[in-house]
Design a protein around this motif. Structure first.
Motif, short mmCIF file in Angstrom:
data_model
loop_
_atom_site.label_atom_id
_atom_site.label_comp_id
_atom_site.label_asym_id
_atom_site.label_seq_id
_atom_site.Cartn_x
_atom_site.Cartn_y
_atom_site.Cartn_z
N GLU A 28 0.83 -1.21 0.00
CA GLU A 28 0.00 0.00 0.00
C GLU A 28 0.86 1.26 0.00
O GLU A 28 0.50 2.27 -0.59
N ASP A 79 5.14 2.98 6.02
CA ASP A 79 4.56 1.67 6.33
C ASP A 79 3.92 1.68 7.72
O ASP A 79 2.80 1.18 7.90
N ILE A 104 0.64 3.70 7.75
CA ILE A 104 -0.45 2.94 7.15
C ILE A 104 -0.96 1.89 8.13
O ILE A 104 -2.17 1.70 8.28
N ASP A 105 -0.05 1.22 8.82
CA ASP A 105 -0.45 0.24 9.84
C ASP A 105 -1.29 0.89 10.94
O ASP A 105 -2.28 0.31 11.39
N TYR A 113 -3.17 3.62 10.68
CA TYR A 113 -4.49 3.91 10.12
C TYR A 113 -5.37 2.66 10.19
O TYR A 113 -6.53 2.72 10.60
N ARG A 114 -4.81 1.53 9.80
CA ARG A 114 -5.57 0.28 9.78
C ARG A 114 -5.95 -0.15 11.21
O ARG A 114 -7.08 -0.58 11.44
N GLN A 115 -5.00 -0.07 12.13
CA GLN A 115 -5.27 -0.44 13.52
C GLN A 115 -6.38 0.41 14.13
O GLN A 115 -7.19 -0.09 14.92
N ASP A 116 -6.42 1.67 13.75
CA ASP A 116 -7.44 2.59 14.27
C ASP A 116 -8.74 2.50 13.49
O ASP A 116 -9.72 3.19 13.83
N GLY A 117 -8.78 1.70 12.42
CA GLY A 117 -9.98 1.55 11.61
C GLY A 117 -10.32 2.78 10.79
O GLY A 117 -11.45 2.99 10.39
N LYS A 118 -9.31 3.61 10.53
CA LYS A 118 -9.52 4.83 9.75
C LYS A 118 -9.21 4.57 8.27
O LYS A 118 -8.30 3.81 7.95
N PRO A 119 -9.95 5.22 7.38
CA PRO A 119 -9.64 5.07 5.95
C PRO A 119 -8.35 5.81 5.62
O PRO A 119 -8.05 6.86 6.20
N LEU A 120 -7.60 5.26 4.70
CA LEU A 120 -6.36 5.90 4.26
C LEU A 120 -6.69 7.12 3.40
O LEU A 120 -7.68 7.13 2.67
#
Length: 79
Positions: free
Chosen positions: A3, A49, A52-53, A55-62
């Motif tokens: 990503e 990297d 991005i991780d 963002y994903r852990q927090d459930g936020k859209p990139l």
């Protein structure tokens, strides 16, 4: 494809700081800096990297990807 490849990464010399500064516009504020251009780029890639991780852990859209938008030519046309 990772990503992180979807985001432009910039490493440039800063006369003010007397070192290389790395940034990733559109994804994160700040960045990294150092005396070795390649080391700054490698560190910047790791930071992207990690961001991005997070963002994903927090459930936020990139944020929207920035790669492939011809920023280099846009910058040239501004100056």
């Amino acid at each position: 494809m990772k990503e992180s490849k979807r985001y432009i990464k910039i490493v440039e010399w800063s006369d003010e700081d007397q070192c290389f500064v790395g940034s990733c516009p559109g994804l994160l504020y700040g960045g990294c800096h150092g005396d070795d251009e390649q080391a700054v780029f490698a560190e910047l890639c790791d930071i992207v990297d990690e961001t991005i991780d997070l963002y994903r852990q927090d459930g936020k859209p990139l944020p929207s990807p920035t790669a492939g938008k011809d920023f280099a030519n846009r910058i040239l046309n501004v100056s």
